[in-house]
Design an enzyme around this catalytic site. Structure first.
Site, PDB file in Angstrom:
ATOM      1  N   PRO A  78       0.932  -1.122   0.125  1.00 34.28           N
ATOM      2  CA  PRO A  78      -0.104  -0.056  -0.025  1.00 34.28           C
ATOM      3  C   PRO A  78       0.871   1.269   0.030  1.00 34.28           C
ATOM      4  O   PRO A  78       1.367   1.530   1.249  1.00 34.28           O
ATOM      5  CB  PRO A  78      -0.738  -0.152   1.414  1.00 34.28           C
ATOM      6  CG  PRO A  78       0.026  -0.814   2.125  1.00 34.28           C
ATOM      7  CD  PRO A  78       0.913  -1.711   1.251  1.00 34.28           C
TER       8      PRO A  78
ATOM      9  N   ASP B 212       6.160   2.436   1.469  1.00 34.15           N
ATOM     10  CA  ASP B 212       5.156   1.563   2.028  1.00 34.15           C
ATOM     11  C   ASP B 212       4.594   1.995   3.348  1.00 34.15           C
ATOM     12  O   ASP B 212       4.943   2.333   4.308  1.00 34.15           O
ATOM     13  CB  ASP B 212       5.911   0.098   2.282  1.00 34.15           C
ATOM     14  CG  ASP B 212       4.872  -1.104   2.660  1.00 34.15           C
ATOM     15  OD1 ASP B 212       3.923  -0.569   3.110  1.00 34.15           O
ATOM     16  OD2 ASP B 212       5.231  -2.000   2.515  1.00 34.15           O
ATOM     17  N   HIS B 213       3.117   2.277   3.308  1.00 28.96           N
ATOM     18  CA  HIS B 213       2.534   3.033   4.397  1.00 28.96           C
ATOM     19  C   HIS B 213       2.475   2.024   5.402  1.00 28.96           C
ATOM     20  O   HIS B 213       1.841   2.411   6.711  1.00 28.96           O
ATOM     21  CB  HIS B 213       1.049   3.277   4.030  1.00 28.96           C
ATOM     22  CG  HIS B 213       0.679   4.723   4.348  1.00 28.96           C
ATOM     23  ND1 HIS B 213       0.970   5.319   5.574  1.00 28.96           N
ATOM     24  CD2 HIS B 213       0.321   5.825   3.708  1.00 28.96           C
ATOM     25  CE1 HIS B 213       0.597   6.381   5.730  1.00 28.96           C
ATOM     26  NE2 HIS B 213       0.053   6.884   4.567  1.00 28.96           N
ATOM     27  N   ARG B 214       2.863   0.676   5.381  1.00 29.59           N
ATOM     28  CA  ARG B 214       2.831  -0.181   6.645  1.00 29.59           C
ATOM     29  C   ARG B 214       3.996   0.016   7.737  1.00 29.59           C
ATOM     30  O   ARG B 214       3.768  -0.229   8.531  1.00 29.59           O
ATOM     31  CB  ARG B 214       2.589  -1.841   5.924  1.00 29.59           C
ATOM     32  CG  ARG B 214       1.595  -2.204   5.333  1.00 29.59           C
ATOM     33  CD  ARG B 214       1.768  -3.452   4.808  1.00 29.59           C
ATOM     34  NE  ARG B 214       2.858  -3.485   3.878  1.00 29.59           N
ATOM     35  CZ  ARG B 214       3.275  -4.653   3.116  1.00 29.59           C
ATOM     36  NH1 ARG B 214       2.640  -5.692   3.519  1.00 29.59           N
ATOM     37  NH2 ARG B 214       4.030  -4.501   2.313  1.00 29.59           N
TER      38      ARG B 214
END
Length: 507
Positions: A300, A477-479
């Site tokens: 994401p 990566d938004h994680r």
């Protein structure tokens, strides 16, 4: 019970692995010597692998889509007391006909029997039938293939014309033409539906299609994922009820005019345009596609960017080059040094996410940075990486950038140089572009893009001036982090580009 395990052989030219496309047998099936058991695909071709044992399938080692190493177990066969015994020649069950006979007759057991009779019923001169990469060594097998269409058309058509007379024969010809036209209309309707290019098929299937006069791009595969099998080619070859007379073909051609000598498949059904060429997705193109697809599917990502005044950086580079042209670091090396400083402050952007056996995930942090950089070569895009880049100065980074770029473009970079990076730089400014939404190099979690440096109007101390401006873009990566960390990293690199002397003094 005697179980023998067949390992994946070297499929040619020193290949070390192959992708298992599909199984042609299942557990419990009876197999004969040289019977194809699986279709596998390498970076070079797709082939059907024959089994060296006769017996009952005991275990299949691997699933469709899995990549197997050469020497890894492929299939286990319970040979019983027939260990290593070839299948009986002739008189066996329908499912036990030899691979050579199946290939010769186009996967049609009845045709295989006809081919055997036509060749005198002897297997002595028929060839080995052992096939791994090529097409075996059949001798005289083409006679059976050529005789079948003649018996279906001329042998049955000639007596009918002589018994029914001219009027009845003409009516029969019209009926046959109408049937052929109806079949063609059905085929056109199916072909007009949106569909992808034909699934890559084995060389055996391609050869069979060529021998039977079938255009492989028009065949609809019945195998897993639309895979085209031998039975699909045979069905396509036998689809018309009877060959349409040449006289009836002339009027129908006015319905769909085509250029002289053009094959029907030369026009794309979706666009109506002519197909100039078909290129298989293989080799490095396939590897790039798989990596980019996985990145987009799993990560994401979010993107932030900023315009930067690089005037002072360009001036610093010019001064260093004037002092020592041989060892002066380039702009890419200087920016790389700033990036490494930013990663030291925001290490979450050089991590990796791993999925555990129970389905949970964890973020893996590393003691250092392997800095990758995108390099365009004649073979495609590759990402060499500088091992332990955090330990190098700007001059050391410049030397490694030059060395690895030369190796990559010469095609001499090995796995050690092309894998293992934890963060990637992408200088798309060399292509004359200002910005891009780069795709993260999986399994990394971030990539920094650098646009071209050009003259632009810029406000300096309240006055409009012409400055050297570039754009930096960060996909992350938004994680692993939020916008605050990503923005802080990007701002730190941008500030270093705008004031390089003060930053380099602290590095």
């Amino acid at each position: 019970m005697t179980v023998k395990t067949f390992t994946l052989p070297d499929l040619g030219e020193g290949l070390t692995e192959a992708e298992l496309v599909s199984w042609l047998v299942q557990v419990g099936d009876t197999v004969a010597v040289d019977q194809p058991i699986a279709e596998v695909e390498t970076a070079k071709s797709a082939v059907e692998v024959p089994c060296p044992f006769a017996g009952t399938v005991h275990q299949l080692h691997g699933a469709s889509g899995q990549t197997l190493d050469v020497g890894a177990p492929l299939i286990s066969v319970d040979t019983g007391d027939r260990a290593g015994t070839p299948a009986p020649q002739g008189g066996g069950p329908k499912g036990g006909q030899s691979y050579r006979e199946e290939e010769r007759a186009g996967a049609d057991p009845a045709a295989a029997a006809e081919a055997s009779v036509a060749s005198g019923g002897s297997d002595d001169d028929a060839g080995s039938g052992s096939v791994l990469i090529g097409y075996g060594t059949p001798a005289g097998g083409t006679a059976g293939r050529r005789r079948r269409p003649k018996r279906a058309g001329s042998a049955a058509g000639a007596p009918a014309a002589s018994v029914l007379g001219p009027a009845a024969a003409q009516a029969a010809e019209q009926t046959a033409a109408q049937a052929a036209q109806a079949a063609g209309a059905a085929h056109d309707a199916m072909a007009s539906a949106p569909r992808l290019a034909p699934t890559v098929v084995s060389p055996i299937v391609r050869k069979l299609a060529k021998d039977r006069g079938v255009d492989i791009s028009t065949v609809r595969g019945s195998g897993p994922g639309g895979l085209i099998l031998r039975r699909d080619v045979v069905a396509a070859a036998d689809a018309p009820a009877a060959p349409a007379p040449r006289e009836s073909a002339a009027p129908s051609s006015s319905l769909a005019p085509e250029p002289s000598g053009a094959a029907p498949s030369a026009v794309d059904a979706r666009t109506g345009l002519g197909v100039a060429e078909r290129l298989p997705v293989s080799g490095i193109r396939k590897v790039i596609g798989q990596a980019m697809t996985r990145s987009r599917a799993e990560i994401p990502e979010a993107t932030v960017w900023v315009d930067v005044d690089a005037t002072k950086l360009v001036e610093l580079r010019a001064e260093l080059k004037a002092q020592d042209p041989a060892t002066a670091p380039g702009l890419m090396a200087l920016i790389a040094r700033f990036v490494l400083a930013g990663l030291a402050r925001h290490p979450e952007l050089a991590t990796r996410i791993e999925t555990l056996e129970d389905g949970s995930q964890e973020i893996v942090r590393f003691d250092g940075v392997n800095l990758g950089f995108a390099a365009q070569t004649d073979r495609g895009l590759v990402v060499p990486n500088i091992r332990n880049a955090h330990t190098l100065s700007a001059r050391g980074l410049d030397a490694e950038l030059r060395r690895l770029t030369e190796l990559a473009r010469a095609g001499r970079a090995g796995p050690a140089e092309l894998s293992g990076s934890t963060f990637t730089l992408n200088n798309y400014g060399v292509f004359g572009t200002d910005g891009a939404a780069a795709i993260i190099n999986h399994p990394e979690v971030a990539i920094l893009g650098i646009g071209r440096i050009i003259d632009r109007p810029w406000v300096v101390d309240g006055q409009l001036a012409v400055r050297k401006v570039t754009q930096l873009s960060l996909a992350f990566d938004h994680r692993v982090c939020d916008g605050g960390a990503a923005g802080g990293f990007l701002r730190m690199v941008a500030d270093a580009v705008e004031n390089p002397v003060s930053v380099l003094a602290d590095l």
